[in-house]
Design a protein around this motif. Structure first.
Motif, PDB file in Angstrom:
ATOM      1  N   ILE A  68      21.903  32.982  32.616  1.00 16.46           N
ATOM      2  CA  ILE A  68      23.218  32.612  32.103  1.00 16.46           C
ATOM      3  C   ILE A  68      23.958  31.846  33.193  1.00 16.46           C
ATOM      4  N   GLY A  69      24.491  30.698  32.853  1.00 17.90           N
ATOM      5  CA  GLY A  69      25.198  29.897  33.848  1.00 17.90           C
ATOM      6  C   GLY A  69      26.009  28.798  33.208  1.00 17.90           C
ATOM      7  N   ASN A  70      26.326  27.767  33.980  1.00 15.03           N
ATOM      8  CA  ASN A  70      27.142  26.667  33.507  1.00 15.03           C
ATOM      9  C   ASN A  70      26.257  25.474  33.146  1.00 15.03           C
ATOM     10  N   LEU A  94      48.850  21.973  38.790  1.00 17.05           N
ATOM     11  CA  LEU A  94      48.462  23.112  39.622  1.00 17.05           C
ATOM     12  C   LEU A  94      47.152  23.687  39.094  1.00 17.05           C
ATOM     13  N   TRP A  95      46.168  23.830  39.994  1.00 13.98           N
ATOM     14  CA  TRP A  95      44.857  24.400  39.661  1.00 13.98           C
ATOM     15  C   TRP A  95      44.752  25.771  40.334  1.00 13.98           C
ATOM     16  N   ILE A  96      44.524  26.832  39.545  1.00 17.26           N
ATOM     17  CA  ILE A  96      44.387  28.187  40.074  1.00 17.26           C
ATOM     18  C   ILE A  96      43.038  28.756  39.638  1.00 17.26           C
ATOM     19  N   TYR A  97      42.204  29.111  40.610  1.00 17.23           N
ATOM     20  CA  TYR A  97      40.881  29.693  40.344  1.00 17.23           C
ATOM     21  C   TYR A  97      40.676  30.890  41.251  1.00 17.23           C
ATOM     22  N   ALA A  98      40.086  31.955  40.704  1.00 17.22           N
ATOM     23  CA  ALA A  98      39.797  33.157  41.481  1.00 17.22           C
ATOM     24  C   ALA A  98      38.401  33.082  42.089  1.00 17.22           C
ATOM     25  N   GLU A  99      38.251  33.751  43.208  1.00 18.66           N
ATOM     26  CA  GLU A  99      36.997  33.729  43.954  1.00 18.66           C
ATOM     27  C   GLU A  99      35.821  34.262  43.144  1.00 18.66           C
ATOM     28  N   PHE A 101      33.352  29.559  36.441  1.00 18.79           N
ATOM     29  CA  PHE A 101      33.473  28.391  37.314  1.00 18.79           C
ATOM     30  C   PHE A 101      33.687  28.869  38.743  1.00 18.79           C
ATOM     31  N   GLU A 102      32.587  28.935  39.494  1.00 14.58           N
ATOM     32  CA  GLU A 102      32.626  29.528  40.823  1.00 14.58           C
ATOM     33  C   GLU A 102      33.391  28.625  41.795  1.00 14.58           C
ATOM     34  N   PHE A 126      39.597  38.906  41.781  1.00 16.88           N
ATOM     35  CA  PHE A 126      40.527  39.628  40.917  1.00 16.88           C
ATOM     36  C   PHE A 126      39.748  40.434  39.895  1.00 16.88           C
ATOM     37  N   GLY A 127      39.929  41.752  39.914  1.00 13.77           N
ATOM     38  CA  GLY A 127      39.280  42.623  38.950  1.00 13.77           C
ATOM     39  C   GLY A 127      37.768  42.441  38.950  1.00 13.77           C
ATOM     40  N   ARG A 128      37.174  42.698  37.800  1.00 15.29           N
ATOM     41  CA  ARG A 128      35.729  42.542  37.668  1.00 15.29           C
ATOM     42  C   ARG A 128      35.322  41.082  37.517  1.00 15.29           C
ATOM     43  N   ASP A 129      36.214  40.285  36.974  1.00 23.11           N
ATOM     44  CA  ASP A 129      35.918  38.867  36.755  1.00 23.11           C
ATOM     45  C   ASP A 129      37.224  38.093  36.858  1.00 23.11           C
ATOM     46  N   GLY A 130      37.356  37.269  37.878  1.00 22.80           N
ATOM     47  CA  GLY A 130      38.590  36.527  38.093  1.00 22.80           C
ATOM     48  C   GLY A 130      38.905  35.517  37.022  1.00 22.80           C
ATOM     49  N   HIS A 131      37.969  35.261  36.101  1.00 21.65           N
ATOM     50  CA  HIS A 131      38.243  34.325  35.022  1.00 21.65           C
ATOM     51  C   HIS A 131      39.391  34.810  34.144  1.00 21.65           C
TER      52      HIS A 131
END
Length: 276
Positions: free
Chosen positions: A186-188, A210-215, A220-221, A247-252
């Motif tokens: 499973i991936g992109n 503004l672009w905000i993405y979690a680690e 989207f890594e 963030f949490g179990r999945d930053g998405h």
């Protein structure tokens, strides 16, 4: 009026749902379609600025028909507390919104993320146009926010520079995540195509974004997010990149969680303070 994240949450408790008005509306979409949207209003009769918040797309397409107008309670409450009318549309092909699903990007190995994003952006534009005709909405002060596929719609919309939209916010935007790839993993789907599409959007985009993405975003890594922002900026876009930790179990899911407010609210507030 500028509120701290804590003050905003307190204000939310005071005005929603006790005093805020909420309704489901139908509005004209592209190609003669009818879109369904949830609309929330702060109390009072004054015309308020508008924010349009855009939903993601399930990795399993069979879930699209069962979707309901989104709520994004944490985001909506924060902007209600800041005096915005909040509109949350269901785009074409989702839930009760009419028309065929317009956001397909084709084969996983040759995806057309660019045109898929523009189709999503057309639904956002239709929502803005309708909401600006409402007597409780200021016609010239609109923000656009999106998460996941809705974030990608926001990036696409930035390339069109809609009038009266001084800023946009993209939470974890992209397409093609969590798909079954050759070998069963499973991936992109073709991440390079996302980078190239981001560059095409940036070539004409002039609105601050503004672009905000979690680690720990599983769709989207971090390295991919950085490449998309770099391509967008290099082409001429006005990106502000604010990566955050895990963030949490999945930053998405950062934008959809009440626990995420303390993380994203200062970033959004500081960004908006810089926008003229």
């Amino acid at each position: 009026m500028r509120l701290s994240p804590l003050a905003s949450l307190i204000a939310f408790v005071l005005i929603w749902p006790a005093a805020a008005q909420e309704q489901i509306v139908k509005l004209p979409g592209p190609g003669g379609s009818t879109l369904v949207a949830r609309v929330m209003q702060p109390p009072g009769e004054a015309r308020r600025p508008l924010i349009v918040i855009n939903h993601g797309s399930p990795a399993d397409g069979s879930q699209r028909a069962r979707m309901e107008p989104p709520r994004f309670s944490a985001l909506s409450s924060w902007f209600l507390a800041h005096g915005y009318v909040v509109a949350l549309p269901l785009r074409r092909g989702y839930g009760e919104s009419g028309g065929n699903w317009a956001e397909a990007y084709g084969r996983c190995d040759t995806p057309d993320y660019y045109n898929a994003g523009l189709q999503s952006a057309a639904d956002v534009q239709a929502t803005i146009a309708f909401m600006r005709t409402q007597p409780y909405v200021a016609p010239d002060r609109t923000l656009v926010v999106g998460q996941s596929a809705g974030g990608w719609a926001t990036v696409a919309l930035s390339s069109l520079n809609p009038p009266g939209v001084p800023a946009m916010v993209n939470f974890a935007g992209g397409r093609g995540g969590h798909q079954k790839l050759p070998g069963g993993v499973i991936g992109n789907c073709t991440p390079e195509a996302l980078v190239q599409a981001a560059g095409r959007y940036g070539a004409t985009a002039r609105v601050p974004l503004l672009w905000i993405y979690a680690e720990n975003d599983s769709f989207f890594e971090p390295a991919l997010a950085k490449r998309m922002v770099a391509a967008y900026d290099a082409a001429g876009g006005k990106a502000t990149f604010r990566p955050v930790g895990a963030f949490g179990r999945d930053g998405h899911g950062l934008a959809a969680s009440a626990d995420g407010v303390a993380i994203w609210a200062p970033l959004v507030q500081n960004f908006l303070a810089t926008v003229k």
